[in-house]
Write a protein that holds these residues in place. Structure first.
Motif, mmCIF file in Angstrom:
data_model
loop_
_atom_site.group_PDB
_atom_site.id
_atom_site.type_symbol
_atom_site.label_atom_id
_atom_site.label_comp_id
_atom_site.label_asym_id
_atom_site.label_seq_id
_atom_site.Cartn_x
_atom_site.Cartn_y
_atom_site.Cartn_z
ATOM 1 N N GLU A 273 16.215 -22.187 30.086
ATOM 2 C CA GLU A 273 16.580 -23.396 30.821
ATOM 3 C C GLU A 273 17.850 -23.142 31.631
ATOM 4 O O GLU A 273 18.315 -22.005 31.740
ATOM 5 C CB GLU A 273 16.717 -24.562 29.839
ATOM 6 C CG GLU A 273 15.385 -24.831 29.132
ATOM 7 C CD GLU A 273 15.343 -26.124 28.354
ATOM 8 O OE1 GLU A 273 16.293 -26.945 28.469
ATOM 9 O OE2 GLU A 273 14.351 -26.330 27.624
ATOM 10 N N THR A 274 18.417 -24.171 32.232
ATOM 11 C CA THR A 274 19.515 -23.984 33.187
ATOM 12 C C THR A 274 20.750 -23.334 32.570
ATOM 13 O O THR A 274 21.544 -22.706 33.268
ATOM 14 C CB THR A 274 19.908 -25.333 33.803
ATOM 15 O OG1 THR A 274 20.203 -26.263 32.747
ATOM 16 C CG2 THR A 274 18.764 -25.884 34.648
ATOM 17 N N ASN A 275 20.890 -23.452 31.254
ATOM 18 C CA ASN A 275 22.038 -22.823 30.585
ATOM 19 C C ASN A 275 21.719 -21.417 30.077
ATOM 20 O O ASN A 275 22.531 -20.811 29.369
ATOM 21 C CB ASN A 275 22.511 -23.696 29.419
ATOM 22 C CG ASN A 275 21.432 -23.873 28.351
ATOM 23 O OD1 ASN A 275 20.301 -23.439 28.533
ATOM 24 N ND2 ASN A 275 21.789 -24.532 27.254
ATOM 25 N N GLY A 276 20.540 -20.923 30.427
ATOM 26 C CA GLY A 276 20.163 -19.576 30.015
ATOM 27 C C GLY A 276 19.540 -19.492 28.635
ATOM 28 O O GLY A 276 19.101 -18.415 28.227
ATOM 29 N N MET A 277 19.477 -20.598 27.897
ATOM 30 C CA MET A 277 18.922 -20.614 26.552
ATOM 31 C C MET A 277 17.436 -20.973 26.602
ATOM 32 O O MET A 277 16.989 -21.712 27.478
ATOM 33 C CB MET A 277 19.658 -21.633 25.679
ATOM 34 C CG MET A 277 21.137 -21.352 25.509
ATOM 35 S SD MET A 277 21.463 -19.938 24.435
ATOM 36 C CE MET A 277 20.989 -20.635 22.858
ATOM 37 N N ARG A 278 16.694 -20.455 25.609
ATOM 38 C CA ARG A 278 15.296 -20.825 25.429
ATOM 39 C C ARG A 278 15.199 -21.836 24.287
ATOM 40 O O ARG A 278 15.949 -21.752 23.316
ATOM 41 C CB ARG A 278 14.448 -19.594 25.107
ATOM 42 C CG ARG A 278 14.521 -18.488 26.148
ATOM 43 C CD ARG A 278 13.764 -17.257 25.680
ATOM 44 N NE ARG A 278 14.023 -16.101 26.510
ATOM 45 C CZ ARG A 278 13.292 -15.724 27.548
ATOM 46 N NH1 ARG A 278 12.222 -16.436 27.860
ATOM 47 N NH2 ARG A 278 13.605 -14.658 28.248
#
Length: 293
Positions: A273-278
């Motif tokens: 997602e936008t924060n780089g986390m899945r």
């Protein structure tokens, strides 16, 4: 006489799963069956320890990977099929009835745009379809019951029977997941037991009853004569009644709601997602009648 492939098992004690490397001794071509992606649900951590062991084995043995095969969308571990495809370029495959699993679970996860067409795999096998592992002919046999998409891979003189039958002292697989059916499972078991009695059978899990060491290889003859469920419940009516009664007491596998959204997607993790986390989704209340641990 059927060709005898070389079979090496890799046991994962975290999930009681067995991964297999199946080798044609003539060509040194091989397939990987039911690879495991390491996942710690408490921390949300993903690792590739088990899958990398498989890759190291291929290099050590001088093997050429021809197929990455799953027997069904697993409820108790994440599939490493997508990771192994990224590392090797080998195609991934599963039975075509996976589309039904995708339809069922995309509704549970509320993913209306999820493509439930099996396009996440390179090959969807139909019942009776054949393919090659090196020079050895392999055949697909549908084995529904544990899941509606379960298949058995017949490779030479061996059969990889996933979660249909376990080792004789453990009986057979549960049949209470969405889309599962104990009557279908009984018929699938009978089809496996109708194979030649010397057929080597390799199971998908071993839960080490009474603390014994893990085991994974048996035969049709041994299952016919010693499997606790086959011996004690020889008719369909007896088996279905006993299976349903047993399943009614079992809790849902701890990874099921997390694993299936990955496994119905060919082992692909959710996109960052936008924060780089899945993120994985947990549908609260989707299985209201499930037993708790």
């Amino acid at each position: 006489m059927a060709t005898k492939p070389e079979v090496t098992a890799f046991y994962d004690p975290r999930t009681f799963s067995i991964q297999y490397v199946v080798v044609d001794p003539e060509t040194r071509h091989c397939a990987i069956i039911d690879p495991v992606l390491d996942f710690d649900e408490k921390s949300g951590s993903i690792a590739t320890i088990r899958a990398d062991e498989l890759l190291s084995f291929l290099v050590e043995q001088g093997l050429t990977l021809q197929w990455i095969l799953d027997t069904h969308p697993h409820a108790d571990h994440l599939s490493a099929a997508s990771y192994l495809k990224q590392k090797t370029g080998a195609p991934i495959a599963i039975g075509e009835k996976v589309r039904g699993v995708q339809e069922l679970w995309r509704a549970i996860y509320n993913l209306p745009d999820f493509p439930a067409d099996g396009s996440q795999w390179d090959r969807l096998f139909s019942d009776g379809e054949t393919f090659k592992i090196g020079s050895i002919e392999a055949r697909v046999m549908f084995s529904p019951g544990h899941t509606l998409a379960s298949i058995t891979y017949l490779v030479g003189d061996t059969a990889f029977i996933h979660d249909t039958l376990f080792m004789p002292d453990s009986g057979s697989a549960r049949a209470d997941f969405p889309g599962a059916d104990s009557g279908q499972l009984w018929h699938s078991i009978q089809a496996i037991l109708a194979l030649p009695e010397e057929t080597r059978l390799f199971v998908g899990h071993d839960y080490q009853p009474n603390g014994r060491q893990p085991l994974w290889e048996t035969t049709v003859a041994e299952q016919r004569s010693k499997n606790t469920h086959i011996v004690n419940y020889p008719t369909k009516e007896q088996y279905v009644a006993a299976r349903n009664a047993r399943d009614a007491t079992l809790p849902i596998p701890r990874l099921m709601l997390l694993a299936l959204q990955v496994n119905m997607n060919g082992g692909r993790l959710p996109e960052p997602e936008t924060n780089g986390m899945r993120y994985l989704r947990v549908p609260l209340g989707a299985l209201p009648d499930a037993n708790w641990d």
